[in-house]
Design a protein around this motif. Structure first.
Motif, mmCIF file in Angstrom:
data_model
loop_
_atom_site.group_PDB
_atom_site.id
_atom_site.type_symbol
_atom_site.label_atom_id
_atom_site.label_comp_id
_atom_site.label_asym_id
_atom_site.label_seq_id
_atom_site.Cartn_x
_atom_site.Cartn_y
_atom_site.Cartn_z
ATOM 1 N N ALA A 1 0.847 -1.192 0.000
ATOM 2 C CA ALA A 1 0.000 0.000 0.000
ATOM 3 C C ALA A 1 0.878 1.236 0.000
ATOM 4 O O ALA A 1 1.995 1.221 0.509
ATOM 5 C CB ALA A 1 -0.910 0.001 1.221
ATOM 6 N N ARG A 2 0.368 2.291 -0.615
ATOM 7 C CA ARG A 2 1.044 3.590 -0.628
ATOM 8 C C ARG A 2 0.004 4.660 -0.365
ATOM 9 O O ARG A 2 -1.104 4.620 -0.908
ATOM 10 C CB ARG A 2 1.674 3.863 -2.010
ATOM 11 C CG ARG A 2 2.815 2.962 -2.409
ATOM 12 C CD ARG A 2 4.183 3.433 -1.960
ATOM 13 N NE ARG A 2 4.484 4.804 -2.294
ATOM 14 C CZ ARG A 2 5.088 5.210 -3.419
ATOM 15 N NH1 ARG A 2 5.434 4.345 -4.348
ATOM 16 N NH2 ARG A 2 5.330 6.480 -3.603
ATOM 17 N N TRP A 3 0.343 5.632 0.466
ATOM 18 C CA TRP A 3 -0.540 6.767 0.697
ATOM 19 C C TRP A 3 -0.678 7.574 -0.588
ATOM 20 O O TRP A 3 0.260 7.626 -1.394
ATOM 21 C CB TRP A 3 0.014 7.684 1.783
ATOM 22 C CG TRP A 3 0.118 7.090 3.147
ATOM 23 C CD1 TRP A 3 1.267 6.870 3.845
ATOM 24 C CD2 TRP A 3 -0.943 6.650 3.988
ATOM 25 N NE1 TRP A 3 0.982 6.305 5.064
ATOM 26 C CE2 TRP A 3 -0.368 6.164 5.183
ATOM 27 C CE3 TRP A 3 -2.329 6.598 3.849
ATOM 28 C CZ2 TRP A 3 -1.128 5.642 6.225
ATOM 29 C CZ3 TRP A 3 -3.086 6.077 4.890
ATOM 30 C CH2 TRP A 3 -2.500 5.618 6.057
ATOM 31 N N VAL A 4 -1.833 8.187 -0.793
ATOM 32 C CA VAL A 4 -2.055 9.107 -1.915
ATOM 33 C C VAL A 4 -2.672 10.385 -1.370
ATOM 34 O O VAL A 4 -3.347 10.366 -0.340
ATOM 35 C CB VAL A 4 -2.959 8.497 -3.020
ATOM 36 C CG1 VAL A 4 -2.320 7.261 -3.637
ATOM 37 C CG2 VAL A 4 -4.347 8.190 -2.510
ATOM 38 N N THR A 5 -2.448 11.478 -2.066
ATOM 39 C CA THR A 5 -3.051 12.746 -1.667
ATOM 40 C C THR A 5 -4.538 12.737 -1.984
ATOM 41 O O THR A 5 -5.021 11.898 -2.758
ATOM 42 C CB THR A 5 -2.388 13.930 -2.392
ATOM 43 O OG1 THR A 5 -2.586 13.769 -3.806
ATOM 44 C CG2 THR A 5 -0.899 14.031 -2.078
ATOM 45 N N ASP A 6 -5.270 13.671 -1.407
ATOM 46 C CA ASP A 6 -6.699 13.792 -1.683
ATOM 47 C C ASP A 6 -6.945 14.007 -3.169
ATOM 48 O O ASP A 6 -7.875 13.435 -3.746
ATOM 49 C CB ASP A 6 -7.312 14.942 -0.884
ATOM 50 C CG ASP A 6 -7.338 14.675 0.612
ATOM 51 O OD1 ASP A 6 -7.218 13.501 1.025
ATOM 52 O OD2 ASP A 6 -7.485 15.646 1.367
ATOM 53 N N ASP A 7 -6.122 14.835 -3.805
ATOM 54 C CA ASP A 7 -6.273 15.126 -5.228
ATOM 55 C C ASP A 7 -6.095 13.858 -6.071
ATOM 56 O O ASP A 7 -6.886 13.586 -6.977
ATOM 57 C CB ASP A 7 -5.274 16.202 -5.656
ATOM 58 C CG ASP A 7 -5.433 16.581 -7.108
ATOM 59 O OD1 ASP A 7 -6.530 17.062 -7.479
ATOM 60 O OD2 ASP A 7 -4.470 16.400 -7.882
ATOM 61 N N VAL A 8 -5.070 13.082 -5.766
ATOM 62 C CA VAL A 8 -4.832 11.839 -6.504
ATOM 63 C C VAL A 8 -5.971 10.858 -6.253
ATOM 64 O O VAL A 8 -6.431 10.181 -7.173
ATOM 65 C CB VAL A 8 -3.465 11.228 -6.123
ATOM 66 C CG1 VAL A 8 -3.312 9.824 -6.665
ATOM 67 C CG2 VAL A 8 -2.334 12.112 -6.626
ATOM 68 N N PHE A 9 -6.470 10.795 -5.025
ATOM 69 C CA PHE A 9 -7.586 9.908 -4.713
ATOM 70 C C PHE A 9 -8.810 10.258 -5.551
ATOM 71 O O PHE A 9 -9.456 9.390 -6.130
ATOM 72 C CB PHE A 9 -7.924 9.991 -3.223
ATOM 73 C CG PHE A 9 -9.030 9.069 -2.796
ATOM 74 C CD1 PHE A 9 -8.800 7.719 -2.629
ATOM 75 C CD2 PHE A 9 -10.304 9.560 -2.565
ATOM 76 C CE1 PHE A 9 -9.824 6.861 -2.227
ATOM 77 C CE2 PHE A 9 -11.332 8.716 -2.160
ATOM 78 C CZ PHE A 9 -11.090 7.360 -1.998
ATOM 79 N N GLU A 10 -9.135 11.535 -5.642
ATOM 80 C CA GLU A 10 -10.321 11.975 -6.384
ATOM 81 C C GLU A 10 -10.150 11.853 -7.893
ATOM 82 O O GLU A 10 -11.077 11.457 -8.594
ATOM 83 C CB GLU A 10 -10.672 13.421 -6.025
ATOM 84 C CG GLU A 10 -11.211 13.565 -4.628
ATOM 85 C CD GLU A 10 -12.450 12.711 -4.360
ATOM 86 O OE1 GLU A 10 -13.305 12.589 -5.261
ATOM 87 O OE2 GLU A 10 -12.538 12.161 -3.254
ATOM 88 N N ASN A 11 -8.971 12.177 -8.403
ATOM 89 C CA ASN A 11 -8.770 12.244 -9.850
ATOM 90 C C ASN A 11 -8.137 10.998 -10.451
ATOM 91 O O ASN A 11 -8.039 10.885 -11.669
ATOM 92 C CB ASN A 11 -7.940 13.477 -10.198
ATOM 93 C CG ASN A 11 -8.672 14.743 -9.834
ATOM 94 O OD1 ASN A 11 -9.802 14.963 -10.252
ATOM 95 N ND2 ASN A 11 -8.055 15.577 -9.014
ATOM 96 N N GLY A 12 -7.709 10.054 -9.624
ATOM 97 C CA GLY A 12 -7.051 8.862 -10.131
ATOM 98 C C GLY A 12 -7.904 7.615 -10.111
ATOM 99 O O GLY A 12 -7.428 6.528 -10.433
ATOM 100 N N LYS A 13 -9.165 7.753 -9.746
ATOM 101 C CA LYS A 13 -10.037 6.575 -9.627
ATOM 102 C C LYS A 13 -10.181 5.819 -10.938
ATOM 103 O O LYS A 13 -10.136 4.590 -10.956
ATOM 104 C CB LYS A 13 -11.409 6.983 -9.094
ATOM 105 C CG LYS A 13 -11.358 7.421 -7.647
ATOM 106 C CD LYS A 13 -12.708 7.897 -7.157
ATOM 107 C CE LYS A 13 -12.589 8.405 -5.724
ATOM 108 N NZ LYS A 13 -13.856 8.946 -5.236
ATOM 109 N N ASP A 14 -10.358 6.521 -12.049
ATOM 110 C CA ASP A 14 -10.497 5.846 -13.341
ATOM 111 C C ASP A 14 -9.200 5.147 -13.733
ATOM 112 O O ASP A 14 -9.229 4.052 -14.306
ATOM 113 C CB ASP A 14 -10.913 6.824 -14.439
ATOM 114 C CG ASP A 14 -12.372 7.201 -14.362
ATOM 115 O OD1 ASP A 14 -13.165 6.428 -13.784
ATOM 116 O OD2 ASP A 14 -12.732 8.282 -14.865
#
Length: 82
Positions: free
Chosen positions: A59-72
């Motif tokens: 597992a790796r932490w992700v920023t809020d922005d990456v979480f929201e915009n990287g789902k696809d």
């Protein structure tokens, strides 16, 4: 989970991480899936690599922005179609 300095903070790094998992570059065995999730204890987001029994392999932490915009990107994979 890995150290906070290893947070994935942009979509290019997310894509590279996914490609590394897809191509076997991280030395993980038995990879069955990748997903994004939220830590119940503190609300931080992360990307997780699972085996067929849903055991967490990496597992790796992700920023809020990456979480929201990287789902696809996570949902569809990072492999490119030629």
């Amino acid at each position: 989970m890995t150290d906070s300095k290893d947070v994935i903070d942009n979509l290019q790094d997310l894509e590279q991480f996914i490609l590394s998992v897809e191509n076997g570059g991280l030395g993980l065995e038995g990879v069955a899936g990748i997903g994004m999730a939220t830590n119940n204890a503190d609300g931080r987001h992360f990307i997780a690599v699972f085996d067929a029994n849903h055991k967490l392999l990496l597992a790796r932490w992700v920023t809020d922005d990456v979480f929201e915009n990287g789902k696809d990107l996570v949902r569809n994979g990072a492999g490119r179609i030629n």
